[in-house]
Design a protein around this motif. Sequence first.
Motif, PDB file in Angstrom:
ATOM      1  N   ILE A  13       0.841  -1.205   0.000  1.00 39.16           N
ATOM      2  CA  ILE A  13       0.000   0.000   0.000  1.00 39.16           C
ATOM      3  C   ILE A  13       0.875   1.253   0.000  1.00 39.16           C
ATOM      4  O   ILE A  13       0.617   2.201  -0.758  1.00 39.16           O
ATOM      5  N   GLU A  14       1.894   1.278   0.845  1.00 34.40           N
ATOM      6  CA  GLU A  14       2.778   2.448   0.913  1.00 34.40           C
ATOM      7  C   GLU A  14       3.517   2.653  -0.412  1.00 34.40           C
ATOM      8  O   GLU A  14       3.603   3.778  -0.920  1.00 34.40           O
ATOM      9  N   ALA A  15       4.030   1.568  -0.968  1.00 32.90           N
ATOM     10  CA  ALA A  15       4.753   1.677  -2.243  1.00 32.90           C
ATOM     11  C   ALA A  15       3.803   2.093  -3.356  1.00 32.90           C
ATOM     12  O   ALA A  15       4.136   2.948  -4.195  1.00 32.90           O
ATOM     13  N   ALA A  16       2.618   1.514  -3.378  1.00 33.74           N
ATOM     14  CA  ALA A  16       1.635   1.866  -4.402  1.00 33.74           C
ATOM     15  C   ALA A  16       1.233   3.332  -4.281  1.00 33.74           C
ATOM     16  O   ALA A  16       1.054   4.030  -5.292  1.00 33.74           O
ATOM     17  N   GLY A  17       1.070   3.818  -3.043  1.00 27.82           N
ATOM     18  CA  GLY A  17       0.728   5.218  -2.843  1.00 27.82           C
ATOM     19  C   GLY A  17       1.754   6.142  -3.464  1.00 27.82           C
ATOM     20  O   GLY A  17       1.409   7.130  -4.129  1.00 27.82           O
ATOM     21  N   GLU A  22       2.993   9.689  -7.978  1.00 30.82           N
ATOM     22  CA  GLU A  22       3.959  10.177  -8.960  1.00 30.82           C
ATOM     23  C   GLU A  22       3.436  10.079 -10.388  1.00 30.82           C
ATOM     24  O   GLU A  22       3.596  11.005 -11.189  1.00 30.82           O
ATOM     25  N   ARG A  23       2.790   8.956 -10.718  1.00 25.85           N
ATOM     26  CA  ARG A  23       2.483   8.657 -12.115  1.00 25.85           C
ATOM     27  C   ARG A  23       0.993   8.673 -12.453  1.00 25.85           C
ATOM     28  O   ARG A  23       0.628   8.712 -13.624  1.00 25.85           O
ATOM     29  N   GLY A  24       0.134   8.611 -11.433  1.00 30.28           N
ATOM     30  CA  GLY A  24      -1.288   8.466 -11.693  1.00 30.28           C
ATOM     31  C   GLY A  24      -1.641   7.002 -11.849  1.00 30.28           C
ATOM     32  O   GLY A  24      -0.764   6.145 -12.057  1.00 30.28           O
ATOM     33  N   PHE A  25      -2.929   6.697 -11.773  1.00 29.39           N
ATOM     34  CA  PHE A  25      -3.368   5.299 -11.797  1.00 29.39           C
ATOM     35  C   PHE A  25      -3.000   4.606 -13.106  1.00 29.39           C
ATOM     36  O   PHE A  25      -2.489   3.489 -13.109  1.00 29.39           O
ATOM     37  N   ARG A  26      -3.254   5.250 -14.227  1.00 30.71           N
ATOM     38  CA  ARG A  26      -3.087   4.592 -15.531  1.00 30.71           C
ATOM     39  C   ARG A  26      -1.627   4.281 -15.838  1.00 30.71           C
ATOM     40  O   ARG A  26      -1.312   3.229 -16.393  1.00 30.71           O
ATOM     41  N   ALA A  27      -0.728   5.200 -15.482  1.00 30.59           N
ATOM     42  CA  ALA A  27       0.681   5.007 -15.823  1.00 30.59           C
ATOM     43  C   ALA A  27       1.420   4.129 -14.812  1.00 30.59           C
ATOM     44  O   ALA A  27       2.489   3.593 -15.125  1.00 30.59           O
ATOM     45  N   ALA A  28       0.879   3.973 -13.636  1.00 31.54           N
ATOM     46  CA  ALA A  28       1.530   3.141 -12.622  1.00 31.54           C
ATOM     47  C   ALA A  28       1.478   1.674 -13.038  1.00 31.54           C
ATOM     48  O   ALA A  28       0.497   1.215 -13.626  1.00 31.54           O
ATOM     49  N   ARG A  53      -8.337  -2.565  -7.494  1.00 30.46           N
ATOM     50  CA  ARG A  53      -8.695  -2.738  -6.085  1.00 30.46           C
ATOM     51  C   ARG A  53      -7.575  -2.261  -5.163  1.00 30.46           C
ATOM     52  O   ARG A  53      -7.840  -1.752  -4.065  1.00 30.46           O
ATOM     53  N   LEU A  54      -6.361  -2.419  -5.600  1.00 36.69           N
ATOM     54  CA  LEU A  54      -5.236  -1.886  -4.829  1.00 36.69           C
ATOM     55  C   LEU A  54      -5.345  -0.369  -4.735  1.00 36.69           C
ATOM     56  O   LEU A  54      -5.154   0.218  -3.672  1.00 36.69           O
ATOM     57  N   TYR A  55      -5.683   0.274  -5.851  1.00 35.78           N
ATOM     58  CA  TYR A  55      -5.819   1.733  -5.869  1.00 35.78           C
ATOM     59  C   TYR A  55      -6.917   2.192  -4.907  1.00 35.78           C
ATOM     60  O   TYR A  55      -6.744   3.165  -4.167  1.00 35.78           O
ATOM     61  N   GLU A  56      -8.036   1.490  -4.911  1.00 35.23           N
ATOM     62  CA  GLU A  56      -9.128   1.839  -4.001  1.00 35.23           C
ATOM     63  C   GLU A  56      -8.681   1.705  -2.550  1.00 35.23           C
ATOM     64  O   GLU A  56      -9.013   2.544  -1.705  1.00 35.23           O
ATOM     65  N   GLU A  57      -7.924   0.656  -2.252  1.00 29.64           N
ATOM     66  CA  GLU A  57      -7.449   0.462  -0.880  1.00 29.64           C
ATOM     67  C   GLU A  57      -6.428   1.539  -0.495  1.00 29.64           C
ATOM     68  O   GLU A  57      -6.418   2.018   0.648  1.00 29.64           O
ATOM     69  N   VAL A  58      -5.586   1.943  -1.444  1.00 28.11           N
ATOM     70  CA  VAL A  58      -4.623   3.013  -1.179  1.00 28.11           C
ATOM     71  C   VAL A  58      -5.343   4.317  -0.857  1.00 28.11           C
ATOM     72  O   VAL A  58      -4.970   5.037   0.072  1.00 28.11           O
ATOM     73  N   LEU A  59      -6.398   4.616  -1.602  1.00 28.87           N
ATOM     74  CA  LEU A  59      -7.162   5.836  -1.344  1.00 28.87           C
ATOM     75  C   LEU A  59      -7.834   5.777   0.028  1.00 28.87           C
ATOM     76  O   LEU A  59      -7.828   6.767   0.769  1.00 28.87           O
ATOM     77  N   ALA A 118     -12.772   5.275  -8.193  1.00 28.29           N
ATOM     78  CA  ALA A 118     -12.215   4.748  -6.944  1.00 28.29           C
ATOM     79  C   ALA A 118     -12.168   5.829  -5.876  1.00 28.29           C
ATOM     80  O   ALA A 118     -12.448   5.575  -4.701  1.00 28.29           O
ATOM     81  N   CYS A 119     -11.825   7.041  -6.286  1.00 31.05           N
ATOM     82  CA  CYS A 119     -11.767   8.143  -5.330  1.00 31.05           C
ATOM     83  C   CYS A 119     -13.149   8.436  -4.771  1.00 31.05           C
ATOM     84  O   CYS A 119     -13.321   8.642  -3.568  1.00 31.05           O
TER      85      CYS A 119
END
Length: 218
Positions: A13-17, A22-28, A53-59, A118-119
Amino acid sequence: MSERLDDTRVRLIEAAGEVFAERGFRAATVREICRRAKANVAAVNYYFGDKQRLYEEVLRYAHRSLVERDLPEWPPGTSAEDKLRGFVELMLADMDYEGSPTWKRRLMMREMTDRTEACLNAMHDFIQPRKEALGAILGELLPPSVSEADQNLIALSIISQCMLHRIHWPVVKLMVGDAMFQSFDQARLTDHITRFSLAALGCGPPVIELAAAERATV
């Protein structure tokens, strides 16, 4: 074993955040996230199912970290004016990102300008109780003849004042200069936004007259 698994999940989660900020969801990429988390590339699917789902959990994680304050429980007899002051103070505190990890603030700022589904899902649990609380306060302040649409516009105007000073603070700083900006602390902003809003609603004295009266007593 469970502690190790939980640690891996948090590292993801921390790394994904950081990567999403830095890059946004699409470019990550999942590969980059796992590399930073020092985890196997299959770990994202194992813990979260997929990148979405990872993005939703990060948010959700970012919101929980930045907004850990519960709505106040006012004792019986608290005036609507004092409740509004308490609500404004809470909103300013909610949006005060000072001291939070950089990626959380940058990710939230990115979502403000490039909103994702997701946001919206992650913010719902945060926004809904505050909407209801402010609606109840305005219900005490406003006459029954005020329409629901006008009440919502009034609520948005109050929240927008808080957002200007907390989220768009670089604009405020540019407009007023460093020295004056530093004087706009939470207590001063809470007082001003509350008095300004009450005056606009006809529930308090005009701000200019009140300021003149205060200067006369100094």
